[in-house]
Design a protein around this motif. Sequence first.
Motif, PDB file in Angstrom:
ATOM      1  N   ASN A  98       0.818  -1.215   0.000  1.00 45.27           N
ATOM      2  CA  ASN A  98       0.000   0.000   0.000  1.00 45.27           C
ATOM      3  C   ASN A  98       0.852   1.266   0.000  1.00 45.27           C
ATOM      4  O   ASN A  98       0.546   2.238  -0.685  1.00 45.27           O
ATOM      5  N   LEU A  99       1.938   1.237   0.811  1.00 45.52           N
ATOM      6  CA  LEU A  99       2.822   2.405   0.855  1.00 45.52           C
ATOM      7  C   LEU A  99       3.454   2.686  -0.495  1.00 45.52           C
ATOM      8  O   LEU A  99       3.660   3.855  -0.866  1.00 45.52           O
ATOM      9  N   LEU A 100       3.761   1.649  -1.237  1.00 48.78           N
ATOM     10  CA  LEU A 100       4.376   1.816  -2.557  1.00 48.78           C
ATOM     11  C   LEU A 100       3.500   2.691  -3.446  1.00 48.78           C
ATOM     12  O   LEU A 100       3.996   3.600  -4.124  1.00 48.78           O
ATOM     13  N   TYR A 101       2.187   2.428  -3.410  1.00 45.64           N
ATOM     14  CA  TYR A 101       1.266   3.194  -4.250  1.00 45.64           C
ATOM     15  C   TYR A 101       0.895   4.536  -3.622  1.00 45.64           C
ATOM     16  O   TYR A 101       0.751   5.537  -4.322  1.00 45.64           O
ATOM     17  N   ARG A 102       0.725   4.539  -2.297  1.00 46.42           N
ATOM     18  CA  ARG A 102       0.344   5.796  -1.632  1.00 46.42           C
ATOM     19  C   ARG A 102       1.400   6.887  -1.820  1.00 46.42           C
ATOM     20  O   ARG A 102       1.087   8.033  -2.102  1.00 46.42           O
ATOM     21  N   ILE A 103       2.664   6.514  -1.618  1.00 44.31           N
ATOM     22  CA  ILE A 103       3.736   7.510  -1.743  1.00 44.31           C
ATOM     23  C   ILE A 103       3.874   7.975  -3.186  1.00 44.31           C
ATOM     24  O   ILE A 103       4.054   9.160  -3.449  1.00 44.31           O
ATOM     25  N   LYS A 104       3.762   7.022  -4.135  1.00 40.72           N
ATOM     26  CA  LYS A 104       3.860   7.406  -5.544  1.00 40.72           C
ATOM     27  C   LYS A 104       2.704   8.321  -5.937  1.00 40.72           C
ATOM     28  O   LYS A 104       2.895   9.335  -6.628  1.00 40.72           O
ATOM     29  N   ASP A 105       1.483   7.995  -5.498  1.00 42.73           N
ATOM     30  CA  ASP A 105       0.302   8.805  -5.832  1.00 42.73           C
ATOM     31  C   ASP A 105       0.359  10.189  -5.200  1.00 42.73           C
ATOM     32  O   ASP A 105      -0.200  11.150  -5.747  1.00 42.73           O
ATOM     33  N   ASN A 106       1.001  10.272  -4.035  1.00 42.44           N
ATOM     34  CA  ASN A 106       1.021  11.541  -3.288  1.00 42.44           C
ATOM     35  C   ASN A 106       2.346  12.280  -3.401  1.00 42.44           C
ATOM     36  O   ASN A 106       2.635  13.145  -2.573  1.00 42.44           O
ATOM     37  N   THR A 107       3.141  11.946  -4.395  1.00 36.79           N
ATOM     38  CA  THR A 107       4.467  12.557  -4.535  1.00 36.79           C
ATOM     39  C   THR A 107       4.384  14.080  -4.568  1.00 36.79           C
ATOM     40  O   THR A 107       5.118  14.765  -3.847  1.00 36.79           O
ATOM     41  N   ARG A 108       3.509  14.603  -5.392  1.00 41.36           N
ATOM     42  CA  ARG A 108       3.404  16.064  -5.520  1.00 41.36           C
ATOM     43  C   ARG A 108       2.949  16.709  -4.216  1.00 41.36           C
ATOM     44  O   ARG A 108       3.455  17.768  -3.832  1.00 41.36           O
ATOM     45  N   MET A 109       1.981  16.066  -3.564  1.00 40.95           N
ATOM     46  CA  MET A 109       1.493  16.630  -2.309  1.00 40.95           C
ATOM     47  C   MET A 109       2.582  16.581  -1.232  1.00 40.95           C
ATOM     48  O   MET A 109       2.787  17.551  -0.502  1.00 40.95           O
ATOM     49  N   PHE A 110       3.296  15.438  -1.130  1.00 39.49           N
ATOM     50  CA  PHE A 110       4.395  15.332  -0.168  1.00 39.49           C
ATOM     51  C   PHE A 110       5.457  16.395  -0.445  1.00 39.49           C
ATOM     52  O   PHE A 110       5.971  17.038   0.474  1.00 39.49           O
ATOM     53  N   PHE A 111       5.788  16.564  -1.712  1.00 34.04           N
ATOM     54  CA  PHE A 111       6.795  17.551  -2.104  1.00 34.04           C
ATOM     55  C   PHE A 111       6.352  18.955  -1.711  1.00 34.04           C
ATOM     56  O   PHE A 111       7.116  19.723  -1.114  1.00 34.04           O
ATOM     57  N   LEU A 112       5.105  19.282  -2.032  1.00 33.52           N
ATOM     58  CA  LEU A 112       4.577  20.617  -1.722  1.00 33.52           C
ATOM     59  C   LEU A 112       4.568  20.868  -0.222  1.00 33.52           C
ATOM     60  O   LEU A 112       5.013  21.923   0.253  1.00 33.52           O
ATOM     61  N   ILE A 113       4.082  19.893   0.556  1.00 32.01           N
ATOM     62  CA  ILE A 113       4.008  20.052   2.015  1.00 32.01           C
ATOM     63  C   ILE A 113       5.403  20.175   2.621  1.00 32.01           C
ATOM     64  O   ILE A 113       5.636  20.997   3.510  1.00 32.01           O
TER      65      ILE A 113
END
Length: 621
Positions: A270-285
């Motif tokens: 699940n983390l593999l997909y969650r982190i990939k899907d949220n890359t832009r949001m993680f980067f922005l935050i």
Amino acid sequence: MNFREFAAKNVHRNVKAYFAYFLSSSISAALLFSFTMIILHPNLGAIDLPEYLIKALNITTVIAYLFLFFFVFYSVSVFLKSRYKEFGILYIIGASKKQIQRMISIENMIISSVSALLGIIAGLVFSKILLAVSGKLLGFNALEFYLPVKAMLITFIAFVIIGIVISIFCSFIIKEDMVLKLLKGTKKPKTEPKTSTILAITCVVLLTTGYYLSVTSSTKTLAGRIIPVTLMVIVATYLLFSQLTIFIIKLLKRNRTLYMKKTSVLWISNLLYRIKDNTRMFFLITITSTVALASIGSVYAYWRDKEAQIDRSFPQAFFFSDIYDNSSMVDEKVNFIEGSLKNEGIKYTKVNDEMKFIIPKGEKDQVVIIKEDTYKKLSSILYLNAANLSENETILAMPLTKHGRKNVVLENIELEVASKLDKGIIPAFYEEVYVVKDEAYEKIKGVKVYFNTINVKDYKNTLNISNNYYNNFPQDNVNKYYNNLLKSGILRATKVAYGVILFSAIFIGLIFFVTTGSFLYNKCYMDIIEDKKKYNQLNKIGLTFKEIKKILNIEIGVLFLFPYIIAVIHYIFAISALKYAFELNIAVPSLQVIFIVLIAQIIYFIIIRKNYLLEIKKSLL
């Protein structure tokens, strides 16, 4: 039921989805209103703030408003994507594009207007505390309460404009010819995220290089390193989430002992997909949080250390200098200060002498030289150790910066730097100051400058004297030869300047943290719909709620805390540059800022996690 009522009920039906956006908008409106109320306070205008500080406050307001606009647009666009199926159904039953756009506009206007009103009310409720705190930060007595009608209008109109503009932009997101896509919603088959070993290694190299350049910065290199280090860290941060983290998770999958152990197969996948899907949001935050932490932390460190900085930079309470031909003008100013001190019964010590400006061989900038006898006079008053120099030795007084110079050539006389003072003997305005033997001083040619200094036990008690001096003597443009430095006045100006900047940094930081928290909530709301179905199916084949809870604790924990942990690491290295460049005491203020931010984020995580698990548990019944 008309269409307006339908749109209003739609907001009520989607209250959970709108809750974080609405709450964040309300808090942002309260912050914007409070800040506007303070900078428009009638007493603040009577304080006669410097022009650059007034501009800083106005620029802060504009930055906050622009970020709020971006935040609202991002939140609404993400939320609208989660409603694709709803819009597709509306199109099928006959709703026109104009009606859908009108519905979105009404929803945005309702939320913007109500959040602005609630923000204004909340700002008024806590206004007394805010005015007291802001007064202390700005270095004044608590500002009195007043009815901020202008601030109310500005805040309300600002949020209504946000609602109107966002409604226009949102009309381009939902299109009538996308019915099939809308009906499918966000359901798309996901392929396994790909990663590049070269890019993962590049991320490590960029981060290591950026961190190394930060902690090895000096006063002279800091300005030149800020831009390249910032760019390195920004690029590395994006690669961290898009490449390096995915690369590490894939390595975990290869470890079959760990991967196949109980629920590890689920949370790792699940983390593999969650982190990939949220890359832009993680980067922005991460970048936003780093900026907020660095701005608050650095300004707070300076604000907390301001008196120590003044003591290091300005050893004497009063310092006056000019070219030797104008020595009588310097003495006139000193006589005024002496008379004022005597009238108030303040004891003082005085030293008047001369110094020379000279350009060392092979250098471009001027340095100051003083006689050993002059140094002994100054050091006795400042309680410094008086060192005896040999014929070809010198003492370097440059306490605010590190300097590795072993020798210096002055007028063809090569002198060895015997020692470096930890404290200044004249104001740091003059940077490099060399103490030389009296005989060497006479041989060296340079611009001769006369100075006169006065020192007192507690310079803070001389603020009235400094104010009277400024009223009696014109403030001309100072230069290296001509200077008037009154320590109490400088401390007062520094307190106000750092107070305004700290106040602005805290305001911007709060806006950043409130809005990024809303990003995370919106993402959780979008994920929970799919998670309900997924964990309901897994529960039917034997996965217990206890095991589901363990998996979600890891997933939500990563979603909420991972970008902040990276931001804290960035912040530690960024703030370290101040320590190594300026020898600033940053340990305590840095830990205070990190502790407050992480505690707030953990509390927010606990609240969201509790609600998330409750929704999942209900879906299993």
